[in-house]
Write a protein that holds these residues in place. Structure first.
Motif, PDB file in Angstrom:
ATOM      1  N   ASN A 121     -20.546  78.551  66.155  1.00 34.90           N
ATOM      2  CA  ASN A 121     -18.929  78.631  65.546  1.00 34.90           C
ATOM      3  C   ASN A 121     -18.325  79.814  66.295  1.00 34.90           C
ATOM      4  O   ASN A 121     -17.260  79.305  66.554  1.00 34.90           O
ATOM      5  N   LEU A 122     -18.423  81.264  66.361  1.00 31.22           N
ATOM      6  CA  LEU A 122     -17.618  82.279  65.814  1.00 31.22           C
ATOM      7  C   LEU A 122     -17.961  83.336  67.561  1.00 31.22           C
ATOM      8  O   LEU A 122     -17.095  82.993  68.572  1.00 31.22           O
ATOM      9  N   ARG A 123     -19.223  83.120  67.553  1.00 35.19           N
ATOM     10  CA  ARG A 123     -19.453  83.878  68.812  1.00 35.19           C
ATOM     11  C   ARG A 123     -18.723  82.910  70.227  1.00 35.19           C
ATOM     12  O   ARG A 123     -18.742  83.722  70.909  1.00 35.19           O
ATOM     13  N   GLY A 124     -19.535  81.838  70.039  1.00 32.75           N
ATOM     14  CA  GLY A 124     -19.836  80.507  71.028  1.00 32.75           C
ATOM     15  C   GLY A 124     -18.414  80.629  71.465  1.00 32.75           C
ATOM     16  O   GLY A 124     -17.570  80.966  72.866  1.00 32.75           O
ATOM     17  N   SER A 150     -10.597  74.797  59.295  1.00 31.52           N
ATOM     18  CA  SER A 150     -11.435  73.904  58.838  1.00 31.52           C
ATOM     19  C   SER A 150     -10.196  74.138  57.315  1.00 31.52           C
ATOM     20  O   SER A 150      -9.887  75.073  56.992  1.00 31.52           O
ATOM     21  N   ILE A 151     -10.274  73.267  56.421  1.00 27.36           N
ATOM     22  CA  ILE A 151      -9.266  73.315  54.819  1.00 27.36           C
ATOM     23  C   ILE A 151     -10.483  74.570  54.404  1.00 27.36           C
ATOM     24  O   ILE A 151      -9.532  74.801  53.158  1.00 27.36           O
ATOM     25  N   ASP A 152     -11.580  74.239  55.136  1.00 30.60           N
ATOM     26  CA  ASP A 152     -12.381  75.605  53.830  1.00 30.60           C
ATOM     27  C   ASP A 152     -12.067  76.694  54.321  1.00 30.60           C
ATOM     28  O   ASP A 152     -12.178  77.741  52.804  1.00 30.60           O
ATOM     29  N   THR A 153     -11.282  77.520  55.060  1.00 33.17           N
ATOM     30  CA  THR A 153     -10.670  78.408  54.806  1.00 33.17           C
ATOM     31  C   THR A 153      -9.488  78.855  54.164  1.00 33.17           C
ATOM     32  O   THR A 153      -8.961  80.159  54.213  1.00 33.17           O
ATOM     33  N   TRP A 154      -9.058  77.671  53.632  1.00 35.73           N
ATOM     34  CA  TRP A 154      -8.159  77.572  52.655  1.00 35.73           C
ATOM     35  C   TRP A 154      -8.853  77.027  51.042  1.00 35.73           C
ATOM     36  O   TRP A 154      -8.619  78.758  49.864  1.00 35.73           O
ATOM     37  N   LYS A 155      -9.866  77.032  50.417  1.00 31.36           N
ATOM     38  CA  LYS A 155     -10.853  76.973  49.490  1.00 31.36           C
ATOM     39  C   LYS A 155     -11.728  77.338  49.676  1.00 31.36           C
ATOM     40  O   LYS A 155     -12.366  76.091  50.311  1.00 31.36           O
ATOM     41  N   SER A 156     -12.816  77.692  49.733  1.00 29.66           N
ATOM     42  CA  SER A 156     -14.425  77.659  50.067  1.00 29.66           C
ATOM     43  C   SER A 156     -15.024  76.439  48.818  1.00 29.66           C
ATOM     44  O   SER A 156     -14.663  76.128  48.102  1.00 29.66           O
ATOM     45  N   TYR A 157     -16.376  75.919  50.057  1.00 33.06           N
ATOM     46  CA  TYR A 157     -17.018  75.301  48.646  1.00 33.06           C
ATOM     47  C   TYR A 157     -18.593  75.741  48.454  1.00 33.06           C
ATOM     48  O   TYR A 157     -18.912  76.258  49.484  1.00 33.06           O
ATOM     49  N   ILE A 158     -19.948  75.447  47.788  1.00 33.91           N
ATOM     50  CA  ILE A 158     -20.837  76.335  47.809  1.00 33.91           C
ATOM     51  C   ILE A 158     -21.747  75.039  48.730  1.00 33.91           C
ATOM     52  O   ILE A 158     -21.489  74.512  49.138  1.00 33.91           O
ATOM     53  N   LYS A 167     -14.720  80.420  60.198  1.00 32.25           N
ATOM     54  CA  LYS A 167     -13.637  79.139  60.186  1.00 32.25           C
ATOM     55  C   LYS A 167     -12.775  79.997  59.905  1.00 32.25           C
ATOM     56  O   LYS A 167     -12.122  80.824  60.449  1.00 32.25           O
ATOM     57  N   GLY A 168     -12.947  81.094  58.830  1.00 27.98           N
ATOM     58  CA  GLY A 168     -12.152  82.835  58.712  1.00 27.98           C
ATOM     59  C   GLY A 168     -11.933  83.905  59.661  1.00 27.98           C
ATOM     60  O   GLY A 168     -10.811  84.058  60.028  1.00 27.98           O
ATOM     61  N   GLY A 169     -13.052  83.600  61.079  1.00 28.13           N
ATOM     62  CA  GLY A 169     -13.011  85.060  61.857  1.00 28.13           C
ATOM     63  C   GLY A 169     -12.471  83.692  62.654  1.00 28.13           C
ATOM     64  O   GLY A 169     -11.834  84.479  64.038  1.00 28.13           O
ATOM     65  N   ILE A 170     -12.254  82.964  62.861  1.00 25.78           N
ATOM     66  CA  ILE A 170     -11.823  82.001  63.738  1.00 25.78           C
ATOM     67  C   ILE A 170     -10.221  81.962  64.042  1.00 25.78           C
ATOM     68  O   ILE A 170      -9.833  81.847  64.923  1.00 25.78           O
TER      69      ILE A 170
END
Ligand SMILES: NC(=O)c1ccc[n+]([C@@H]2O[C@H](COP(=O)([O-])OP(=O)(O)OC[C@H]3O[C@@H](n4cnc5c(N)ncnc54)[C@H](O)[C@@H]3O)[C@@H](O)[C@H]2O)c1
Length: 269
Positions: A121-124, A150-158, A167-170
């Motif tokens: 996801n990130l290194r690639g 992803s919207i996950d960067t706004w609010k994470s999921y378990i 995704k935060g890194g991206i």
């Protein structure tokens, strides 16, 4: 006047790479870029579906070719860019979409799983962006880097600690790219999808349904849709159209941004 407006949304003559383009959101992005006239290189590790996707675009009157590429392989990533340039002469639009999202609570997460998610996801995305930068610079004001978070960067999921970190890194990486590429006229932005029906999310939805003792995802899907102000899940085309907007000449002054394409879901989270 009308024709002038249309040219702002025309990608004729541009070449694009879409990673993870064989299925799901990537396929929707590839189809929409092709609709606007771009030649689309569909780059996925699933060779069979990759070829089928490029063929579908071609059958619909677009221009597309498939190149098998595993985003965990630096050799394949380098070859993807080289082969695109040697076939089409230039690369104007790069969409880093390929990603995986296996779920695991952090306390139980195997180091290998963490590494694989970050690697793809990130290194690639970093490796492909770095390989593409010389071509994007040559493309100048036509150059577009569009990364999918992803919207996950706004609010994470378990269960998504590795994915959310990637995704935060991206998003942070894209802001750096925007700064470094701005002097060449190249823009760099993020599309952050909300809830999208794709083969990948089907696996997650199946797991949720199983946990609830349900035999299909209908109730899970319907429950989640009530949280989305626009009242429905996105499909790949919804994300493809938003990505197309960022790729067009009309978006030439938008850079360093994260655009949520979520039907308003972020407002209710
Ligand atoms: N589906 C959603 O609800 C949703 C929500 C937010 C963000 N996203 C993001 O959208 C993007 C696409 O997600 P999707 O749901 O369409 O996924 P998907 O699993 O349906 O499709 C992903 C595609 O990427 C390819 N792929 C996976 N690993 C690869 C690798 N190592 N090299 C090359 N190709 C690879 C797969 O073969 C597949 O064709 C991802 O970045 C994902 O994080 C999805």
């Amino acid at each position: 006047m009308h024709n002038k407006a249309l040219t702002m949304f025309d990608l004729t003559g541009r070449t694009a790479i879409v990673t993870g383009g064989a299925k799901g959101i990537g396929k929707g992005i590839a189809a929409n870029l092709a609709l606007a006239g771009a030649t689309v290189v569909v780059a996925d590790r699933d060779t069979e579906e990759n070829i089928a996707c490029a063929q579908q675009i071609t059958n619909a009157g677009g221009k597309s070719t498939a190149i098998t590429c595993d985003m965990s392989s630096e050799t394949e990533i380098t070859a993807l860019v080289e082969s695109t340039i040697s076939s089409f002469g230039h690369l104007d639009i790069l969409v880093n979409n390929a990603a995986i999202y296996p779920m695991s609570p952090i306390a139980d997460m195997a180091t290998d799983m963490w590494d694989e998610v970050i690697r793809i996801n990130l290194r690639g995305a970093f490796l492909l962006t770095r390989a593409a930068i010389p071509a994007l610079k040559r493309s100048g004001a036509n150059g577009r880097l569009i990364n999918i978070s992803s919207i996950d960067t706004w609010k994470s999921y378990i269960g998504m600690g590795h994915y959310d970190a990637s995704k935060g890194g991206i998003e942070a990486f894209t802001r750096s790219c925007a700064l470094e590429l701005a002097e060449f006229g190249v823009t760099a932005n993020v599309i952050a999808p909300g809830a999208v029906k794709t083969p990948g999310s089907k696996t997650v939805r199946n797991n949720l349904a199983r946990e609830r003792g349900e035999s299909n995802t209908d109730a899970v899907d319907a429950d989640f849709a009530t949280r989305i102000p626009l009242g429905r899940w996105a499909d790949a085309d919804d994300i493809g159209q938003a990505t197309l907007l960022l790729a067009t000449p009309a978006a030439h002054y938008i850079t360093g941004q994260t655009i949520y394409v979520d039907g308003g879901l972020k407002l209710t989270m």
